[in-house]
Design an enzyme around this catalytic site. Sequence first.
Site, PDB file in Angstrom:
ATOM      1  N   GLY A 118      29.404 110.243  62.964  1.00 44.24           N
ATOM      2  CA  GLY A 118      28.145 111.105  62.146  1.00 44.24           C
ATOM      3  C   GLY A 118      28.417 112.826  62.175  1.00 44.24           C
ATOM      4  N   GLY A 120      27.686 115.291  64.909  1.00 44.53           N
ATOM      5  CA  GLY A 120      28.894 114.823  66.316  1.00 44.53           C
ATOM      6  C   GLY A 120      29.921 115.489  66.235  1.00 44.53           C
ATOM      7  N   SER A 164      27.536 106.301  59.138  1.00 45.17           N
ATOM      8  CA  SER A 164      26.059 106.882  59.181  1.00 45.17           C
ATOM      9  C   SER A 164      24.805 106.008  58.982  1.00 45.17           C
ATOM     10  CB  SER A 164      25.725 108.128  60.319  1.00 45.17           C
ATOM     11  OG  SER A 164      24.603 108.550  60.078  1.00 45.17           O
ATOM     12  N   ASP A 166      21.934 106.270  59.588  1.00 48.29           N
ATOM     13  CA  ASP A 166      20.859 106.383  59.477  1.00 48.29           C
ATOM     14  C   ASP A 166      20.386 107.812  58.500  1.00 48.29           C
ATOM     15  OD1 ASP A 166      20.151 105.734  62.152  1.00 48.29           O
ATOM     16  OD2 ASP A 166      20.480 107.261  63.132  1.00 48.29           O
ATOM     17  N   ARG A 292       2.629  90.629  66.026  1.00 47.63           N
ATOM     18  CA  ARG A 292       4.197  90.308  66.351  1.00 47.63           C
ATOM     19  C   ARG A 292       5.256  91.651  66.358  1.00 47.63           C
ATOM     20  NH1 ARG A 292       4.180  84.758  67.888  1.00 47.63           N
ATOM     21  NH2 ARG A 292       2.230  84.507  68.263  1.00 47.63           N
ATOM     22  N   ARG A 567      47.920  81.936  48.076  1.00 54.63           N
ATOM     23  CA  ARG A 567      46.977  82.025  46.974  1.00 54.63           C
ATOM     24  C   ARG A 567      46.648  82.594  46.120  1.00 54.63           C
ATOM     25  NH1 ARG A 567      43.422  76.389  48.358  1.00 54.63           N
ATOM     26  NH2 ARG A 567      45.359  75.310  48.167  1.00 54.63           N
ATOM     27  N   GLN A 664      24.835  85.487  39.201  1.00 56.35           N
ATOM     28  CA  GLN A 664      24.807  86.239  39.647  1.00 56.35           C
ATOM     29  C   GLN A 664      23.615  87.176  38.498  1.00 56.35           C
ATOM     30  OE1 GLN A 664      29.280  87.587  37.114  1.00 56.35           O
ATOM     31  NE2 GLN A 664      29.059  85.680  37.285  1.00 56.35           N
ATOM     32  N   ARG A 736      27.584  95.557  21.514  1.00 56.13           N
ATOM     33  CA  ARG A 736      26.364  95.579  22.409  1.00 56.13           C
ATOM     34  C   ARG A 736      26.912  96.991  24.289  1.00 56.13           C
ATOM     35  NH1 ARG A 736      22.360  92.233  21.867  1.00 56.13           N
ATOM     36  NH2 ARG A 736      22.348  91.771  24.214  1.00 56.13           N
TER      37      ARG A 736
END
Length: 784
Positions: A118, A120, A164, A166, A292, A567, A664, A736
């Site tokens: 971050g 800092g 980060s 945030d 709640r 595999r 998908q 397309r």
Amino acid sequence: MDHQPKFFENLSGTGKAIGVLTSGGDAQGMNAAVRAVVRMGIYVKAKVYFVYEGYQGMVDGGDNIVEVSWESVSSILQVGGTVIGSARCKSFRTREGRLQAAYNLVQRGITNLCVIGGDGSLTGANLFREEWSGLLEELAQKGKIDEEAVKKYAYLNIVGMVGSIDNDFCGTDMTIGTDSALHRIIEVVDAIMTTAQSHQRTFVLEVMGRHCGYLALVSALACGADWVFIPEYPPEEGWEDSMCVKLSENRARKKRLNIIIVAEGAIDCHNKPITSEKVKDLVVQRLGFDTRVTILGHVQRGGTPSAFDRILASRMGVEAVLALLEGTPDTPACVVSLSGNQAVRLPLMECVQMTQEVQKAMDEGRFVEAVRLRGRSFENNLNTYKLLSQKKPDAELPKTNFNVAVLNVGAPAAGMNAAVRAAVRVGITEGHKMFAVIDGFEGFSRGKIKEISWGDVGGWTGQGGSILGTKRTLPAKYLEKIADQMRTNNINALMVIGGFEAYESCLQLHEARSRFEEFCVPICVLPATISNNVPGTDFSIGADTALNAIVETCDRIKQSASGTKRRVFIIETMGGYCGYLANMGALAAGADAAYIFEEQFDIRELQANVEHLTEKMKTSIQRGLVLRNENCNENYTTDFIYQLYSEEGKGVFDCRKNVLGHMQQGGAPSPFDRNFGTKISAKAMQWISKKLKETYRKGKVFANTDDSVCLLGMRRRNLVFQPVAELKNETDFVHRIPMEQWWLKLRPLMKILAKYKTSYDVSDSGQLEHVAMHSPKEAETGAI
């Protein structure tokens, strides 16, 4: 692109040593960044070192700084957190600590640091860089290193990546971990919604974000929360009354649940904290609702990184190594980040200063300024949320007498419903009457059209598929009937949400204008398809959800082989002729190869891939992953590739195949798709309103210019309206797909990370820019 490609073959890392560390709070996707730095570093022949436990490990030295190999980062891509550890470090804040750290780095010849953390952590790295020569002099005076070392390691290069959850760092649209944290929040909200519906409850959700409200704001936007509290935009005086009025109005409208989202750093306009408990008590006392509180806490930091975070971190990691290789004694410490869909490099300290400015503005109560400093993406999110969350009383709404119809065309894509909801609500706010068309153009021709109100689209953001119903039918064979319906219902504008068929449909309507005056109205296409094959846009609504479904499945498939013998899995993805899902899925899942239509391949290449995998399997690598787009080659089918690999890998590995199919297309939309759908739809509706005003003459709407039938797409850094008639020249109608696709540039990246020798065009990689302060006007125009 008209530039000459510039390849990095001439950027050699020979003789250079790169240290990589993660510092501060952990974030999902940090491992993907570490993996990319290590593999790209080794690819350019540099030595790469792990620095364990952040700055603490740098100060302690010893076994905390270890040279790593290509295999050291195998199988970490899908792991959350950081495998090299992160710690808060007091000693690095002292000069003694930094002196010791410098000594430990010089001992190993490390003069390039890649710091993932971050603001800092990054500020600390910059101070270290500024002191570097002084620290070396001091070490020489103390006799710990010789003069030659002082000359040889004269300067330290620093490149930062912001990890980060945030998203609190200015200058970057998305920090590593933010998208994954949103995934965790939305999973919880979706789960809570079902239980709240059963009991008619109000839920107060507290999310992380001590100084930044991004997570709270975007999750509120993505789940259609009733109210949100964030530090940058405190509620006005008397918010308690207005919130309670809104909650009770919603209940009166038969809405069975209320969701209120609170950022942990939320404050009121007097800088007093607003806590989730305070909000709950208020609702209970004033309204008596069953309420709640759920505090999400560290759940948001956990879990596996989303597809977006893996791709972001991989792109940034490669970019960081390039920035280190190009560094000179004069280059300032920089951060690599993403602006729109474009990799950029920004001076670290400019970003840090601007991030600190936001905090200062909030402390001083300059909240409008704080929102503007957060950047255009944050500002757009806030404006869109305000637009969609609260319905103005009917008396305050303008009346335009325009009727606007919304329809879905093509295959279903997650996020379509979020787009319809935003269109309806913004349309109503702008004063239009909104109509929903059921079952695309086929339904339109049969008159399946009805007015749709603000409340009708409540709770739509989290629903997958298409609630309105969608068909692939193009309008060409029903033109006359559709024109009749447009006339009967007096439709003055159309918003068409869908994939390639939606784009083709609007081209047909545009071309039919000379015969049918009814089609001379503003028409806007919003790209929504999992294939991401619509010309004029880098991203389509629904592609992110599909990509996450693919990546999640690949993770499970890889895990199914752990503990068994070696595999290789051959996995077939959807996408028509467009290789976006196969290519990006391969990058996000750490695959060894991705076969796509856009890059033709022959038997020699298949043979080379098999040999490459065989070599890899002779080391400690246990599993291989190969993705194949469903239409990449009519003869080299999934079965063919599976049989080839099975035969050639005999004795070294065995094979399994998986066709992923319609999973998908299903599922709840990802936070990115909900948000993208909501924002582009709101923007498209505002464009329609503007066009309606411009083309209204003598009591009717008449729009017959090319620029009145547009597709709204995201291109690099901006959202752009492009006339479909102009996009025609950029389209391969047989297959397309668009003729040029930006993501093909990322193919070499996947190959490098899978240990192939390849050439990588870096002419597009970020040049150092400055952090731009945008004007309020700019927030309305381009940014997403």
